[in-house]
Structures are given as structure tokens and as C-alpha cells.
Design a protein around this motif. Structure first.
Motif, PDB file in Angstrom:
ATOM      1  N   THR A 177     -55.655  44.344  29.613  1.00 17.88           N
ATOM      2  CA  THR A 177     -55.176  45.610  29.687  1.00 17.88           C
ATOM      3  C   THR A 177     -56.071  46.349  30.294  1.00 17.88           C
ATOM      4  O   THR A 177     -55.653  47.277  31.234  1.00 17.88           O
ATOM      5  N   ALA A 219     -52.481  49.787  32.004  1.00 20.76           N
ATOM      6  CA  ALA A 219     -51.373  50.268  30.709  1.00 20.76           C
ATOM      7  C   ALA A 219     -50.121  49.511  30.761  1.00 20.76           C
ATOM      8  O   ALA A 219     -49.615  48.711  29.959  1.00 20.76           O
ATOM      9  N   GLY A 272     -50.837  45.950  30.114  1.00 17.52           N
ATOM     10  CA  GLY A 272     -51.067  45.797  28.871  1.00 17.52           C
ATOM     11  C   GLY A 272     -49.872  45.972  28.073  1.00 17.52           C
ATOM     12  O   GLY A 272     -49.606  45.143  26.860  1.00 17.52           O
ATOM     13  N   SER A 303     -53.505  49.536  20.516  1.00 18.30           N
ATOM     14  CA  SER A 303     -53.231  49.709  22.054  1.00 18.30           C
ATOM     15  C   SER A 303     -53.292  51.432  22.425  1.00 18.30           C
ATOM     16  O   SER A 303     -53.571  51.590  23.739  1.00 18.30           O
ATOM     17  N   PHE A 343     -55.073  51.905  25.993  1.00 17.71           N
ATOM     18  CA  PHE A 343     -54.307  52.194  27.121  1.00 17.71           C
ATOM     19  C   PHE A 343     -55.111  53.700  27.615  1.00 17.71           C
ATOM     20  O   PHE A 343     -54.928  53.728  29.000  1.00 17.71           O
TER      21      PHE A 343
END
Length: 428
Positions: free
Chosen positions: A80, A85, A88, A118, A122
Motif C-alpha cells: 500500500t 491507496a 492497497g 487501513s 491510506f
């Protein structure tokens, strides 16, 4: 060594294996010039690591049935951070899908902990590649620590997964240390790739440089003489067909002369007599020169409102003009159906940045990576020598060139040059 440690180390080897494949991939692609290897294929390697880690987790005898402990977060985090993103999100869906198919309480632990992790992941991924090496290593390691602690906390406090404390500590330590090691190895591979690209390009440029040095100014003398006689014949020629043929021959001689001039400029692109050059004045001069070409292509040039007097660099005026002429000409020719050319001048600290942005056809990432190579061009009748010469001139002025482009939306050349100080920078 316990079975728990052994299985985690096997997981770590599953992550190392794709890294070695990445190194081989780069060697094949750039050292052997294998063009069919595309950049997107690099995404296979973190996917492979995740699959291997999840298919061969810690032995179920040690942990509760269908509660898998593995190091899948390491390739997920690094994939990621380096892939962005979007990639990811794909990895997140892949992990959740595989974990759902495996089943058990571990799926719910992953379903809660991984999406929560996440969110900051991100956010950081957007600026990760712009960070320094030290910042990247620290960021990836801290995210790994947060992810391991989050998974442990959800397992203990939400689902009451009973594991000995020393096993949790061992898992967190191996996860964090593994991320640190893999990040360092990945950065080493990226550095080697950058060096490899420069070496491959340097070999090509060296060949062209030797060839350019071997081209004598005498080559242009017969071309000039031939052009003069053809022009005289064309003035007296009454036959329109022969006159057209002579005109074509003169154009081709001019084209040959331009190619030779580019070669000779490439062979001697270092400033012979460095002086202080006002970047704003030179850009405006270049825009005036390129105005007829812009009008022919229906391109709108920027108004003359650039910075003057405060943006002086050390170099040779004519060669800096040639550099800007080549780049502006390329931008205009990238908009054959009309468009808008923007030129911006920015000062920041000890540097000045010139941005040349067009709304033309744009380039792919692979085309951008090959800019500056001899004979590489995106134009039907181009030679690539103009861009190569421009990059060479900027290099000798100790500047940098950054290119951003999107297919169908345009290209932005950003030229960063050091400002002149009391002690002029050494030009080598």
C-alpha cells in the motif's frame, strides 16, 4: 526454537522470496532491455507474499483452530505504501476474501482490525514516496507496530483469544522487525534500480557523445554548399515539379543540418563561459521566438508576467535558451489541435523552478522514464536529440528535471536550477 517461531520465520521467508524475484525482474527489464516486462507486473510480488503467508500460517496446534497467525500485514502495508491507496484497496479486499474462505473467528478479527489500520495507512501512502529514507523506514515500522497491537487487542478484548503472553510478544516483535528489514531491503532494491537505470542511460549517452565528437564541422560545409546551389537552381527553375523536388531536397538538407547541430551541442553542452542569466528574461525571449509556431498550432501562450531580476542562474545564455526552446517546442507540438501552454516561474530558497505545462496528448510512465535517451521520441518525425540536449544542459548547470504527465491530459516539465550566489556553483 519453538514451532511458533519456526512457522513465523517461514512466513518471513515467503516475504523475502518475492523480493529476490523483484531484483531479478529489474535486472531482466533494464539490464537486458526486455521490453515485454511491464511496470504493472511488479504488483504480482506483494500478492504472492500475501497468498503464501495466509496459506501457510502458524501451526493450528499452537493457536485456536482456524485462528491463523501470519505475517500478511507486512506485504499489505508495504504494498500500500509503495503502490498507493488504490492498490492497497485491492490487497485489502484480497486478504478479506481469502480469510473469509478460510473461515473461523480469525476472519472477524481481520474484518475489524485491518480496515481500521487501513485508514491511517491510506493517508500516509499519499505522501510516503515524498518522504526521506529515514522517514519512510520509521513510518512503515510504526504502522506495522500499530497493526500488530491492533490485531492483538481485538483478539484478546473482543474475541477473548487465549494465547500465552510470550507468544503475543514474539509475534509483535517479529512482525515489526520483519517490516523494518523488508523496508530496508526494498529501499536497497529501489536504489539499485535507480543506479541501474542511470548506468544503462549513461552507456547510451557515452556512445552518442563519442559519435558526436567524431562528427567534424566539415560535414556541415558540403551540406551548406549543396543547399546554396539547390536554392539558386530553384530560383531559376520554371518547371513546377522540379521546383517542388528542389524544395523538398532543401528541407531535408536543413533537417540533416539540425540533427548534426544537436549532436555537436550534445558533445559540448557544458557552459564554456558561465555568466549570470536572468531566467525570466530568457523564458520571455523564448516565448517570443516560439510565437509563430504556437499560432500555427492554435496554441495560446502565457502573458509576459514572469519574474525579472531576482531569478538569476549561472550558465551560458545561448545554451539555456536552446534548452527552453526545445522543451517549449515539444510542448507546442504535443498540441497539434490547439491548446494552452502555461509557463510558471517560482523561487524557493536557493533555487528557481520553471514549470512548462501543456494540455497535449501526454505520456505513459514508461515513456517518461525513457525521456532523455538518444533516439527516443513520442513524435512521428522526431529524433529525441532535442530533449536529450536539454536534459544535458540542465545537468551541467547542476539542475534537476521532473516530469509529470497523464495520457490524454497533458505534460508538465519542472526544471529546478540553483540560483547564483556570491560564489558561483562549480559547473562540471
Amino acid at each position: 526454537m519453538s514451532f511458533f517461531t519456526k512457522d513465523l520465520l517461514i512466513n518471513f521467508l515467503f516475504i523475502l522470496l518475492p523480493l529476490f524475484l523483484v531484483q531479478m525482474y529489474y535486472l531482466l527489464k533494464y539490464a537486458k532491455q526486455i521490453d515485454w516486462l511491464k511496470n504493472w507486473t511488479i504488483a504480482i510480488f506483494p500478492i504472492l507474499s500475501i497468498l503464501l503467508c495466509m496459506l501457510f500460517p502458524v501451526d493450528a496446534v499452537i493457536v485456536p483452530d482456524r485462528y491463523n497467525i501470519d505475517l500478511r500485514r507486512i506485504p499489505y502495508i508495504l504494498g500500500t505504501l509503495y503502490g498507493g491507496a488504490g492498490f492497497g484497496t485491492f490487497l485489502l479486499v484480497l486478504i478479506l476474501t481469502i480469510r473469509f474462505l478460510i473461515g473461523g473467528v480469525g476472519f472477524y478479527v481481520t474484518l475489524i482490525s485491518l480496515p481500521i489500520l487501513s485508514i491511517p495507512l491510506f493517508i500516509i501512502a499519499k505522501k510516503y514516496l515524498a518522504m526521506s529514507l529515514q522517514q519512510r523506514i520509521i513510518a512503515s515500522t510504526l504502522i506495522s507496530l500499530v497493526g500488530a497491537l491492533l490485531a492483538m487487542g481485538v483478539s484478546i478484548f473482543v474475541f477473548d483469544i487465549a494465547l500465552p503472553t510470550f507468544l503475543w510478544i514474539e509475534f509483535v516483535c517479529l512482525d515489526v522487525i520483519g517490516t523494518l528489514v523488508i523496508t530496508v531491503l526494498w529501499e536497497a532494491i529501489r536504489t539499485n534500480l535507480s543506479i541501474l537505470k542511470r548506468l544503462v542511460k549513461a552507456e547510451k549517452l557515452e556512445v552518442v557523445s563519442h559519435l558526436a565528437a567524431s562528427i567534424s564541422h566539415e560535414v556541415r560545409n558540403p551540406l551548406t554548399a549543396s543547399r546554396g546551389f539547390m536554392q539558386m537552381l530553384g530560383e531559376d527553375e520554371q518547371n513546377p515539379i522540379k521546383k517542388r523536388y528542389l524544395s523538398i531536397a532543401i528541407d531535408e538538407l536543413d533537417r540533416a543540418k539540425d540533427i548534426i547541430d544537436d549532436y555537436l551541442l550534445f558533445a559540448n553542452s557544458a557552459p564554456e563561459r558561465p555568466e549570470q542569466v536572468d531566467v525570466g528574461v530568457e523564458i520571455q525571449h523564448v516565448l517570443q521566438i516560439m510565437k509563430p509556431l504556437a499560432n500555427m498550432n492554435g496554441v495560446v501562450l502565457p502573458p509576459p508576467s514572469l519574474l525579472h531580476g531576482q531569478a538569476k542562474v549561472c550558465g551560458e545564455r545561448k545554451k539555456l535558451q536552446q534548452c527552453f526552446i526545445n522543451l517549449v517546442k515539444n510542448s507546442i507540438e504535443a498540441m497539434p489541435n490547439g491548446g494552452k501552454l502555461e509557463v510558471k516561474l517560482k523561487k524557493s530558497g536557493e533555487t528557481v523552478t520553471v514549470e512548462i505545462h501543456d494540455t497535449g496528448c501526454g505520456m505513459t510512465s514508461e515513456q517518461i522514464s525513457r525521456l532523455g535517451e538518444p533516439y527516443f521520441t513520442t513524435k512521428e518525425k522526431g529524433t529525441g536529440l532535442g530533449t536529450m540536449v536539454s536534459f544535458r544542459i540542465i545537468h551541467y548547470m547542476q539542475g534537476k528535471v521532473h516530469v509529470k504527465s497523464e495520457k490524454g491530459k497533458g505534460t508538465c516539465f519542472s526544471i529546478e536550477l540553483p540560483l547564483c550566489t556570491k560564489t558561483a556553483p562549480k559547473i562540471d
